[in-house]
Design a protein around this motif. Structure first.
Motif, PDB file in Angstrom:
ATOM      1  N   LEU A 129       0.844  -1.183   0.000  1.00  0.00           N
ATOM      2  CA  LEU A 129       0.000   0.000   0.000  1.00  0.00           C
ATOM      3  C   LEU A 129       0.889   1.245   0.000  1.00  0.00           C
ATOM      4  O   LEU A 129       2.112   1.155  -0.114  1.00  0.00           O
ATOM      5  CB  LEU A 129      -0.925  -0.014   1.219  1.00  0.00           C
ATOM      6  N   ASP A 130       0.251   2.386   0.147  1.00  0.00           N
ATOM      7  CA  ASP A 130       1.010   3.627   0.152  1.00  0.00           C
ATOM      8  C   ASP A 130       1.978   3.643   1.335  1.00  0.00           C
ATOM      9  O   ASP A 130       1.731   3.042   2.376  1.00  0.00           O
ATOM     10  CB  ASP A 130       0.037   4.809   0.258  1.00  0.00           C
ATOM     11  N   ASP A 131       3.108   4.313   1.195  1.00  0.00           N
ATOM     12  CA  ASP A 131       4.143   4.446   2.220  1.00  0.00           C
ATOM     13  C   ASP A 131       4.763   3.102   2.601  1.00  0.00           C
ATOM     14  O   ASP A 131       5.265   2.927   3.710  1.00  0.00           O
ATOM     15  CB  ASP A 131       3.585   5.120   3.490  1.00  0.00           C
ATOM     16  N   GLY A 132       4.702   2.120   1.690  1.00  0.00           N
ATOM     17  CA  GLY A 132       5.371   0.855   1.924  1.00  0.00           C
ATOM     18  C   GLY A 132       4.655  -0.094   2.861  1.00  0.00           C
ATOM     19  O   GLY A 132       5.205  -1.149   3.209  1.00  0.00           O
ATOM     20  N   VAL A 133       3.449   0.229   3.307  1.00  0.00           N
ATOM     21  CA  VAL A 133       2.701  -0.674   4.184  1.00  0.00           C
ATOM     22  C   VAL A 133       2.304  -1.921   3.399  1.00  0.00           C
ATOM     23  O   VAL A 133       1.830  -1.834   2.265  1.00  0.00           O
ATOM     24  CB  VAL A 133       1.451   0.030   4.746  1.00  0.00           C
ATOM     25  N   VAL A 134       2.521  -3.094   4.004  1.00  0.00           N
ATOM     26  CA  VAL A 134       2.220  -4.372   3.360  1.00  0.00           C
ATOM     27  C   VAL A 134       0.996  -4.981   4.028  1.00  0.00           C
ATOM     28  O   VAL A 134       0.933  -5.076   5.259  1.00  0.00           O
ATOM     29  CB  VAL A 134       3.420  -5.339   3.457  1.00  0.00           C
ATOM     30  N   GLU A 135       0.020  -5.402   3.212  1.00  0.00           N
ATOM     31  CA  GLU A 135      -1.230  -5.923   3.762  1.00  0.00           C
ATOM     32  C   GLU A 135      -1.905  -6.824   2.744  1.00  0.00           C
ATOM     33  O   GLU A 135      -1.657  -6.719   1.536  1.00  0.00           O
ATOM     34  CB  GLU A 135      -2.157  -4.765   4.141  1.00  0.00           C
ATOM     35  N   ARG A 136      -2.745  -7.727   3.227  1.00  0.00           N
ATOM     36  CA  ARG A 136      -3.535  -8.586   2.342  1.00  0.00           C
ATOM     37  C   ARG A 136      -4.806  -7.847   1.942  1.00  0.00           C
ATOM     38  O   ARG A 136      -5.556  -7.380   2.798  1.00  0.00           O
ATOM     39  CB  ARG A 136      -3.903  -9.904   3.041  1.00  0.00           C
TER      40      ARG A 136
END
Length: 727
Positions: free
Chosen positions: A276-283
């Motif tokens: 996601l934005d700003d490098g956030v990783v999520e399913r």
């Protein structure tokens, strides 16, 4: 063996619960006389079909032996019964094998010279001499059984006694164990030792400590399997929940014969990480609409976690408009290159020109689960406005929408497992550093998924799709749609710009002096002045307000306008603090701010404090500061706002943000090659590329009250403005 009962003159029969005497037989009919003199004429077929029919005083009826039961017997028991049958027939008829056997009867069994008692004595002596000690009484008893039940009466029934799988277990132990197993359906899985401890506790509570002893561990474990294996009470928690959620048998397969007759919608968390934005990783969360008749994935929306009812309504909009070809797609994915009758459909629906090979299907009935997304008033109202029937599945009943559940499994195996940062279905199958493998943004993954639907799913043969004239040939969803559309026809459903607002979530409220207040956000504009404090024309006196949870920067109010063709107009009313918060945010972000900012002043000041805190949060996240939780919240907000381009930018939900700044913020993936911006999630389209104010739209357009005209989108999937102009 005796003959079967015969209906003849003078005999008495039981029919219709009464006793009758046969008076006449002619032309397939029988005339009956009751004991009270009543006469009746009945067809013989009707007489014999009566459940209580019998010929009174007739000998016992010989029955066809239950051959299936005979086959289940041990071979020695079955052979002994068949041997006895031959001996009994010899006593009855004088011939070994019955009256149909060839040759004269033996002298000691000849019915003409020997009595029945003498023949029974001779048979007993013969069997005893052959090593099977038998008396004449035994022979007589076997004859009686044979006359009554046929060969089944000659079977040693000690071998047919039903054996209980529970053995000789104490009934109290069995009852307690059943209670424990039923109570554990929804619990986490445990060991057999836990079941033993719980069963012992239940017995102690019911009968006292030590009153009812438990069997040995081996016997107890066998008892557990005997009670649980056939009822799905063991196994993983997931298996037990699936078993308990099944509908009560018998199961009737769903049969649909037309595209759109039955469409199933559902959501699932995708088994892959995205950046996601700003490098956030999520399913992310995937929501699809599946047409059961053709197995077509009619529409798909990929979102960061937190699917809302507006996303479900968006699926409806996607289904009813063609999916245009996207930049970079191969020409082979175009509808004109597919198996569908493109030219004939194009003459009916001009929108299909340049469309991708994904069918346009108008749903008649939609099956959904009990999730808040699908049973919300806004989604139900959207379906009703489009003439769609909504059928909620029973709570927690996955098999009721098994087609879409199975499609999710196919998406996992055919698409998701080949994506970087694949997580597998549970942590036990997950790799060491799946999050570190994430390279695709949500927009990129959605773009790939939309392309895979066209080339990987719609063109793939499905074993469940069979043409009536070619039952041995499996068809692809596109081939099945082409076959069914030739029979059912194609009726395009146009959606205008106002229809997209209609699909958004609804609130009914008053228009007060301060405007419209929703969840500590106040929306106001001078366009509301004539209606402040007034009742709406609706029966409840409240005004209809539509909003977008992915972009709460403004709402739409349905206001009466007699001079308009429909008698009303949609007024877009901005949030009073939209100049302070000019970065994308969602309702999810707003709820986070509400939980973190304590109220220390009146309502108006508290709303200003919330807006200020929201602005600071988005600024910190954009600069790379803040806690991980704040970064996740801001990333989800920016991603969701980006994905909702049609719902947001097209209707001016970010009034003060410059399009080029938004484009830079959203599509900068950190790479050096930024010449061409990435498209968004594939559900709605790309960002604006040319300035076209809404005021240039034809009469009847949505009025953007007090909001600077946004630049118009070039939508890759559908453009509501162009859509409404074509129709």
């Amino acid at each position: 063996m005796p003959g079967r009962p015969v209906v003849e003159l003078g005999c008495q029969v039981r029919f219709g619960g009464r006793t009758w005497t046969v008076a006449a037989l002619a032309d397939g009919r029988v005339r009956l006389v009751a004991e009270d003199g009543e006469l009746a004429a009945v067809l013989l077929s009707l007489l014999f079909a009566d459940a209580g029919f019998e010929v009174l005083g007739a000998p016992g009826v010989s029955r066809v032996p239950p051959l299936g039961w005979l086959e289940s017997l041990p071979e020695a028991v079955r052979d002994r019964a068949l041997v006895w049958e031959r001996h009994v027939q010899e006593v009855e008829t004088g011939r070994l094998g019955g009256s149909g056997a060839a040759g004269p009867p033996q002298a000691e069994y000849d019915p003409q010279t020997r009595t029945l008692a003498q023949r029974e004595e001779a048979k007993a002596a013969e069997l005893s001499a052959a090593g099977m000690p038998t008396s004449a009484v035994t022979v007589r008893r076997m004859r009686a059984r044979y006359r009554q039940e046929g060969v089944w009466g000659l079977v040693d029934h000690r071998a047919t006694r039903p054996r209980s799988v529970l053995g000789r277990a104490d009934e109290r132990v069995v009852a307690a164990l059943r209670e424990v197993l039923e109570a554990g359906r929804e619990r986490s899985s445990g060991t057999l030792g836990r079941l033993r401890a719980y069963t012992e506790r239940v017995l102690a509570e019911q009968y006292g400590d030590g009153v009812v002893p438990l069997p040995s561990s081996a016997t107890f474990n066998r008892l557990v399997h005997a009670l649980a294996d056939g009822r799905g009470l063991l196994g993983s928690a997931r298996q037990r929940r699936w078993r308990s959620a099944r509908p009560v048998p018998p199961f009737v397969p769903t049969t649909v014969m037309a595209p759109g007759e039955l469409v199933m919608m559902d959501s699932t968390v995708l088994d892959a990480f995205v950046v996601l934005d700003d490098g956030v990783v999520e399913r992310p969360e995937l929501t699809i609409a599946l047409d059961v008749a053709t197995r077509t994935i009619c529409a798909a929306v990929l979102r960061a976690k937190g699917t809302r009812s507006v996303d479900a309504a968006e699926l409806l909009a996607q289904m009813m408009v063609p999916a245009p070809m996207r930049p970079g797609w191969a020409e082979a994915l175009a509808m004109e290159r597919s198996v569908v009758p493109y030219k004939r459909l194009l003459s009916t629906d001009a929108r299909l020109e340049g469309a991708a090979a994904r069918p346009v299907i108008t749903p008649q009935t939609i099956v959904v689960d009990q999730g808040n997304v699908f049973i919300s008033s806004s989604f139900i109202a959207a379906c009703e406005s489009l003439g769609i029937s909504v059928q909620p599945a029973p709570p927690g009943n996955g098999p009721a929408k098994g087609h879409v559940e199975r499609t999710f499994s196919s998406i996992n195996t055919l698409f998701v497992q080949h994506v970087a940062a694949y997580t597998a279905s549970h942590t036990g199958e997950r790799g060491k550093d799946a999050e570190g493998e994430a390279v695709w943004t949500l927009a990129q993954l959605a773009e790939m998924f939309q392309e895979w639907i066209v080339c990987g799913w719609q063109e793939r043969e499905h074993d469940g799709l069979r043409h009536p004239m070619m039952p041995r040939q499996a068809l692809s969803p596109n081939e099945m749609w082409a076959a069914l559309i030739a029979v059912c026809g194609y009726v395009p459903v146009p959606l205008g710009r106002e229809d997209y607002i209609e699909l958004m979530p609804i609130k009914r409220q008053k228009i007060n002096d301060y405007g419209i207040r929703i969840d500590y956000r106040t929306y106001d504009h001078k366009a509301l002045n004539p209606y402040r404090g007034e009742r709406s024309p609706a029966a409840d006196g409240l005004w209809e307000i539509h909003y977008n949870p992915h972009a709460p920067g403004q709402v739409w109010v349905r206001l009466p306008k007699p001079d308009q063709p429909r008698g009303y107009v949609w007024e877009a009313v901005p949030w009073i603090h939209h100049t302070l918060v000019n970065a994308p945010f969602t309702d999810f972000t707003w709820q986070h701010i509400k939980r973190t900012v304590a109220r220390r002043a009146d309502r108006a000041q508290h709303e200003h404090d919330l807006a200020l805190a929201l602005h600071e949060l988005l600024e910190r996240a954009a600069a790379g500061y803040g806690t991980r939780r704040e970064k996740v919240v801001a990333a989800r907000a920016r991603t969701a706002a980006t994905d909702g381009a049609v719902w947001g930018i097209l209707y001016g939900q970010q009034p003060e943000a410059k399009a080029d700044e938004l484009e830079e913020d959203v599509f900068d993936d950190g790479s050096e090659d930024d010449e061409e911006p990435l498209t968004n999630d594939g559900a709605l389209g790309s960002w604006p590329t040319e300035a076209t104010p809404l005021s240039d739209s034809p009469a009847g357009a949505v009025q953007e009250a007090g909001v600077p005209a946004p630049r118009r989108c070039q939508v890759t999937v559908y453009d509501p403005f162009e859509e409404s102009l074509q129709w």
